[in-house]
Design a protein around this motif. Structure first.
Motif, short mmCIF file in Angstrom:
data_model
loop_
_atom_site.label_atom_id
_atom_site.label_comp_id
_atom_site.label_asym_id
_atom_site.label_seq_id
_atom_site.Cartn_x
_atom_site.Cartn_y
_atom_site.Cartn_z
N LEU A 295 36.17 -5.85 11.29
CA LEU A 295 34.76 -5.51 11.36
C LEU A 295 34.30 -5.59 12.81
O LEU A 295 34.67 -6.52 13.52
N LEU B 286 28.32 -6.60 15.10
CA LEU B 286 27.14 -5.77 15.34
C LEU B 286 26.01 -6.53 16.02
O LEU B 286 24.97 -5.95 16.32
N ARG C 144 23.81 -12.11 13.77
CA ARG C 144 24.78 -12.50 12.73
C ARG C 144 24.41 -13.88 12.20
O ARG C 144 24.14 -14.80 12.95
N GLN D 185 28.14 -5.71 6.05
CA GLN D 185 29.11 -4.63 6.20
C GLN D 185 30.02 -4.62 4.97
O GLN D 185 30.97 -5.40 4.90
N GLU E 215 32.12 -2.37 4.30
CA GLU E 215 33.37 -1.81 4.82
C GLU E 215 33.27 -1.82 6.34
O GLU E 215 32.16 -1.84 6.89
N PRO E 216 34.38 -1.78 7.08
CA PRO E 216 34.32 -1.85 8.53
C PRO E 216 33.46 -0.77 9.19
O PRO E 216 32.87 -1.02 10.24
N ASP E 217 33.38 0.40 8.59
CA ASP E 217 32.61 1.48 9.20
C ASP E 217 31.27 1.73 8.51
O ASP E 217 30.68 2.79 8.65
N ARG E 218 30.77 0.74 7.78
CA ARG E 218 29.50 0.88 7.07
C ARG E 218 28.64 -0.37 7.30
O ARG E 218 29.15 -1.48 7.43
N PHE E 219 27.32 -0.17 7.32
CA PHE E 219 26.36 -1.27 7.39
C PHE E 219 25.21 -0.91 6.47
O PHE E 219 24.64 0.18 6.58
N VAL F 195 29.02 3.18 10.96
CA VAL F 195 29.24 2.43 12.20
C VAL F 195 30.29 3.14 13.04
O VAL F 195 31.39 3.42 12.56
N LEU G 133 25.15 3.11 15.46
CA LEU G 133 24.95 3.18 14.02
C LEU G 133 24.09 4.41 13.71
O LEU G 133 23.01 4.58 14.28
#
Length: 132
Positions: free
Chosen positions: A22, A25, A48, A69, A71-75, A96, A102
């Motif tokens: 991850l 962010l 965080r 998150q 998934e690693p490419d989602r927020f 992401v 983003l």
């Protein structure tokens, strides 16, 4: 297709499969987006808190949210904002990208589906650091 519970192998060697890491962010971002045909800009602070993030938007209206998150490419996040018309509740789902950048879509119901982009500006200052 592998049977459930089996270990993937390449020849006789087990294949180690690791989930992508991850991106952290946390930091301060610029934000630009649209509400229908109107454009907006401002700042966003993402902090965080363990496995989740606290999010604060600094726009003409302030908004506070919580996200994670999946998934690693989602927020994904939910948020509230006190506006001139009353309390707004909404959700935002971001893709992401490295940077991090983003790109997201959000809604508060009556506003329809809108878009916004967050661009990383800088990390939070370390405790005890000066801005000099």
């Amino acid at each position: 297709i592998l049977p459930l519970g089996s270990i993937p192998r390449w020849g006789n060697q087990p294949v180690k499969i690791e989930a992508p890491a991850l991106l952290d962010l946390e930091g301060i971002y610029s934000v630009s987006g649209t509400i229908g045909t109107r454009k907006y800009e401002g700042l966003v602070a993402i902090r965080r808190l363990g496995s989740v993030y606290a999010v604060k938007y600094l726009l003409p209206d302030l908004a506070d949210g919580v996200g994670f998150q999946p998934e690693p490419d989602r927020f994904a996040m939910s948020w509230t904002s006190q506006t001139q018309k009353g309390m707004a509740l909404g959700v935002t789902f971001f893709k992401v990208h490295p940077g991090p950048r983003l790109e997201g879509k959000w809604t508060s119901g009556p506003s329809g589906i809108n878009v916004e982009t967050l661009l990383f500006l800088r990390p939070f200052p370390k405790v005890g650091e000066d801005d000099d």
